[in-house]
Design a protein around this motif. Structure first.
Motif, PDB file in Angstrom:
ATOM      1  N   GLU A 208       0.842  -0.760  -0.221  1.00  0.00           N
ATOM      2  CA  GLU A 208       0.183  -0.235  -0.243  1.00  0.00           C
ATOM      3  C   GLU A 208       1.139   1.060  -0.147  1.00  0.00           C
ATOM      4  O   GLU A 208       2.320   0.962   0.360  1.00  0.00           O
ATOM      5  CB  GLU A 208      -0.805  -0.119   1.170  1.00  0.00           C
ATOM      6  CG  GLU A 208      -1.456  -0.913   1.174  1.00  0.00           C
ATOM      7  CD  GLU A 208      -2.546  -1.041   2.683  1.00  0.00           C
ATOM      8  OE1 GLU A 208      -2.173  -0.221   3.244  1.00  0.00           O
ATOM      9  OE2 GLU A 208      -3.464  -2.079   2.963  1.00  0.00           O
ATOM     10  N   PRO A 209       0.462   2.485  -0.516  1.00  0.00           N
ATOM     11  CA  PRO A 209       1.036   3.412  -0.504  1.00  0.00           C
ATOM     12  C   PRO A 209       1.524   4.093   1.409  1.00  0.00           C
ATOM     13  O   PRO A 209       0.672   3.806   1.965  1.00  0.00           O
ATOM     14  CB  PRO A 209      -0.025   4.533  -0.599  1.00  0.00           C
ATOM     15  CG  PRO A 209      -0.467   3.790  -1.722  1.00  0.00           C
ATOM     16  CD  PRO A 209      -1.371   2.543  -1.004  1.00  0.00           C
ATOM     17  N   LEU A 210       2.412   4.406   1.507  1.00  0.00           N
ATOM     18  CA  LEU A 210       3.013   4.716   2.936  1.00  0.00           C
ATOM     19  C   LEU A 210       2.618   6.928   2.797  1.00  0.00           C
ATOM     20  O   LEU A 210       2.759   7.025   1.954  1.00  0.00           O
ATOM     21  CB  LEU A 210       4.760   4.841   2.829  1.00  0.00           C
ATOM     22  CG  LEU A 210       5.726   3.962   2.450  1.00  0.00           C
ATOM     23  CD1 LEU A 210       5.056   2.820   2.288  1.00  0.00           C
ATOM     24  CD2 LEU A 210       6.994   3.842   3.736  1.00  0.00           C
ATOM     25  N   GLY A 214       1.693  15.733   6.567  1.00  0.00           N
ATOM     26  CA  GLY A 214       2.525  17.245   6.259  1.00  0.00           C
ATOM     27  C   GLY A 214       3.450  16.905   4.522  1.00  0.00           C
ATOM     28  O   GLY A 214       2.959  16.061   3.858  1.00  0.00           O
ATOM     29  N   ASP A 215       4.411  17.400   4.580  1.00  0.00           N
ATOM     30  CA  ASP A 215       5.340  17.892   3.228  1.00  0.00           C
ATOM     31  C   ASP A 215       6.654  16.432   4.020  1.00  0.00           C
ATOM     32  O   ASP A 215       7.767  16.168   3.373  1.00  0.00           O
ATOM     33  CB  ASP A 215       6.380  18.837   3.483  1.00  0.00           C
ATOM     34  CG  ASP A 215       7.100  19.206   3.983  1.00  0.00           C
ATOM     35  OD1 ASP A 215       7.064  18.303   5.335  1.00  0.00           O
ATOM     36  OD2 ASP A 215       7.339  20.583   4.574  1.00  0.00           O
ATOM     37  N   GLY A 216       6.985  15.966   5.073  1.00  0.00           N
ATOM     38  CA  GLY A 216       7.469  14.812   5.617  1.00  0.00           C
ATOM     39  C   GLY A 216       8.619  15.280   6.345  1.00  0.00           C
ATOM     40  O   GLY A 216       9.436  14.918   6.533  1.00  0.00           O
ATOM     41  N   TYR A 275       1.462  12.202   0.516  1.00  0.00           N
ATOM     42  CA  TYR A 275       1.639  12.982   1.434  1.00  0.00           C
ATOM     43  C   TYR A 275      -0.036  13.367   1.587  1.00  0.00           C
ATOM     44  O   TYR A 275      -0.748  13.729   0.250  1.00  0.00           O
ATOM     45  CB  TYR A 275       2.291  14.264   0.774  1.00  0.00           C
ATOM     46  CG  TYR A 275       4.036  13.570   0.867  1.00  0.00           C
ATOM     47  CD1 TYR A 275       4.484  14.017   1.525  1.00  0.00           C
ATOM     48  CD2 TYR A 275       4.902  13.420  -0.713  1.00  0.00           C
ATOM     49  CE1 TYR A 275       6.164  13.373   1.545  1.00  0.00           C
ATOM     50  CE2 TYR A 275       5.149  12.675  -1.110  1.00  0.00           C
ATOM     51  CZ  TYR A 275       6.315  12.470   0.215  1.00  0.00           C
ATOM     52  OH  TYR A 275       7.573  12.513   0.054  1.00  0.00           O
ATOM     53  N   VAL A 276      -0.218  13.125   2.699  1.00  0.00           N
ATOM     54  CA  VAL A 276      -1.022  13.169   3.277  1.00  0.00           C
ATOM     55  C   VAL A 276      -1.291  14.704   4.369  1.00  0.00           C
ATOM     56  O   VAL A 276      -0.594  14.689   5.473  1.00  0.00           O
ATOM     57  CB  VAL A 276      -2.030  12.318   3.199  1.00  0.00           C
ATOM     58  CG1 VAL A 276      -1.949  10.802   2.308  1.00  0.00           C
ATOM     59  CG2 VAL A 276      -1.284  11.017   4.724  1.00  0.00           C
ATOM     60  N   LEU A 281      -7.628  12.163   7.967  1.00  0.00           N
ATOM     61  CA  LEU A 281      -7.949  11.652   8.693  1.00  0.00           C
ATOM     62  C   LEU A 281      -8.018  11.282  10.294  1.00  0.00           C
ATOM     63  O   LEU A 281      -8.987  10.499  10.582  1.00  0.00           O
ATOM     64  CB  LEU A 281      -6.733  11.146   8.913  1.00  0.00           C
ATOM     65  CG  LEU A 281      -5.266  10.691   7.036  1.00  0.00           C
ATOM     66  CD1 LEU A 281      -4.319  10.087   7.465  1.00  0.00           C
ATOM     67  CD2 LEU A 281      -6.800   9.869   6.242  1.00  0.00           C
ATOM     68  N   PHE A 282      -8.007  12.199  11.369  1.00  0.00           N
ATOM     69  CA  PHE A 282      -8.211  11.758  12.423  1.00  0.00           C
ATOM     70  C   PHE A 282      -8.950  13.413  12.689  1.00  0.00           C
ATOM     71  O   PHE A 282      -9.216  12.973  14.103  1.00  0.00           O
ATOM     72  CB  PHE A 282      -6.726  11.941  12.943  1.00  0.00           C
ATOM     73  CG  PHE A 282      -5.626  10.660  12.650  1.00  0.00           C
ATOM     74  CD1 PHE A 282      -6.227   9.260  12.879  1.00  0.00           C
ATOM     75  CD2 PHE A 282      -4.691  11.038  12.314  1.00  0.00           C
ATOM     76  CE1 PHE A 282      -5.168   8.718  12.656  1.00  0.00           C
ATOM     77  CE2 PHE A 282      -4.012  10.159  11.559  1.00  0.00           C
ATOM     78  CZ  PHE A 282      -4.694   8.760  11.914  1.00  0.00           C
ATOM     79  N   GLY A 283      -9.569  14.026  11.917  1.00  0.00           N
ATOM     80  CA  GLY A 283     -10.189  15.320  12.945  1.00  0.00           C
ATOM     81  C   GLY A 283      -9.254  16.676  12.934  1.00  0.00           C
ATOM     82  O   GLY A 283      -8.031  15.914  13.166  1.00  0.00           O
TER      83      GLY A 283
END
Length: 328
Positions: A208-210, A214-216, A275-276, A281-283
């Motif tokens: 799966e994608p990691l 943010g920008d990591g 990058y998410v 995801l968590f609010g």
């Protein structure tokens, strides 16, 4: 040889279970675990069967309920690890974290005073609030960021307990030391609390994608759980009363983006990196920690502590455990 009776709160947690094994390596140790399993990643019954040592006993209940019993064995050492934990794990406890952490710490202080036990409190590196561009020394100011968050409540609660412990040492016979661990990682860590390395590994193994937040660019120093367990024991037995020690491996400093790339390489995965936005995801309560990596000179100089495991070993040991699908 007289047995040394030891209490470990949170002893069936990720770090706690490794600490228990380190303590049982001493022939004179008898270890009693108190854990309500609220954050444990283990099947504790399978873990106890695997350890297979009659010197390990336990109660599955909260510190509050254990304390309410009113009578305790004469412990020689107490290691206080029990706490809500994790960047995601703390979110469901907003507004309750301060009371939970401080109440349990005062209960453990009471048990230590009744027993005449040495006490080691496991705090957090987040009390530094990011230190000096991520660099955190015990001599630095503790920085409270202006933005209130659930993560800040956790950090401030831990810092308040540190201050209470140091002051109690000044006005009583209590012997207490504090450790501030930096990004513990290794076998038995679960991704459920929001911990990044087991999440990356599981995504790699599943193809799966990691998911990098943010920008990591966030900087961390990942420290093998076995090294941290050794640091905890050394702090209690060799540390100075009322002192705090950073336990973290500065040689394992890395950005989260680079950690993702290294995990892909070590697992020989073909997963891509996405990058998410973690708030999606968590609010809205989710907050990423500031950059942080340790000055570990104090622990190395005063405790003789030396981290043994480099970052590739931390990742490989974690991969091996997750691949095996173990819960003990």
């Amino acid at each position: 040889m007289k047995d040394k009776h030891i209490l470990v709160t949170g002893g069936f947690g990720f770090l706690g279970s490794h600490l228990v094994e380190r303590l049982l390596a001493d022939e004179d140790a008898r270890v009693h675990v108190v854990d309500n399993l609220s954050t444990s990643p283990l099947d504790h019954e399978a873990y106890v069967r695997r350890v297979n040592d009659p010197r390990l006993t336990y109660d599955i209940l909260s510190i509050e309920d254990y304390f309410a019993r009113g009578s305790f064995a004469p412990f020689a050492e107490i290691y206080h690890l029990a706490s809500v934990v994790g960047p995601v794990g703390v979110l469901g406890h907003a507004g309750k974290i301060t009371k939970s952490i401080t109440d349990d710490t005062y209960r453990v202080i009471d048990i230590a005073n009744r027993s005449g036990a040495r006490l080691c409190d496991v705090s957090t590196s987040e009390i530094y609030g990011g230190g000096r561009d991520g660099y955190c020394s015990e001599n630095d100011n503790k920085i409270i960021t202006p933005k209130v968050s659930v993560r800040l409540e956790y950090a401030v609660a831990k810092l308040a307990c540190e201050i209470a412990l140091v002051n109690t040492c000044k006005v009583s016979d209590l012997f207490a030391v504090i450790i501030r661990p930096f990004n513990i990682a290794g076998p038995r860590q679960s991704g459920k609390g929001g911990f990044v390395l087991p999440r990356f590994i599981k995504q790699c193994l599943a193809g799966e994608p990691l998911t990098v937040y943010g920008d990591g660019s966030m900087i961390r120093a990942f420290t093998h759980v076995v090294d941290v367990a050794e640091g905890i024991v050394r702090a209690l037995r060799l540390g100075r009363r009322g002192e705090a020690y950073n336990i973290g491996n500065p040689q394992n400093k890395i950005s989260i983006r680079d950690l993702a790339e290294r995990t892909v390489r070590i697992t020989a995965s073909e997963s891509r990196i996405d990058y998410v936005d973690p708030k999606a995801l968590f609010g809205p309560l989710f907050e990423e920690a500031n950059d942080k990596y340790p000055d570990a000179d104090k622990a190395m100089g005063e405790l003789g502590w030396r981290p043994r495991f480099d970052l590739d070993t931390v990742i490989r040991d974690s991969v091996e455990y997750i691949r095996a699908g173990r819960l003990d």
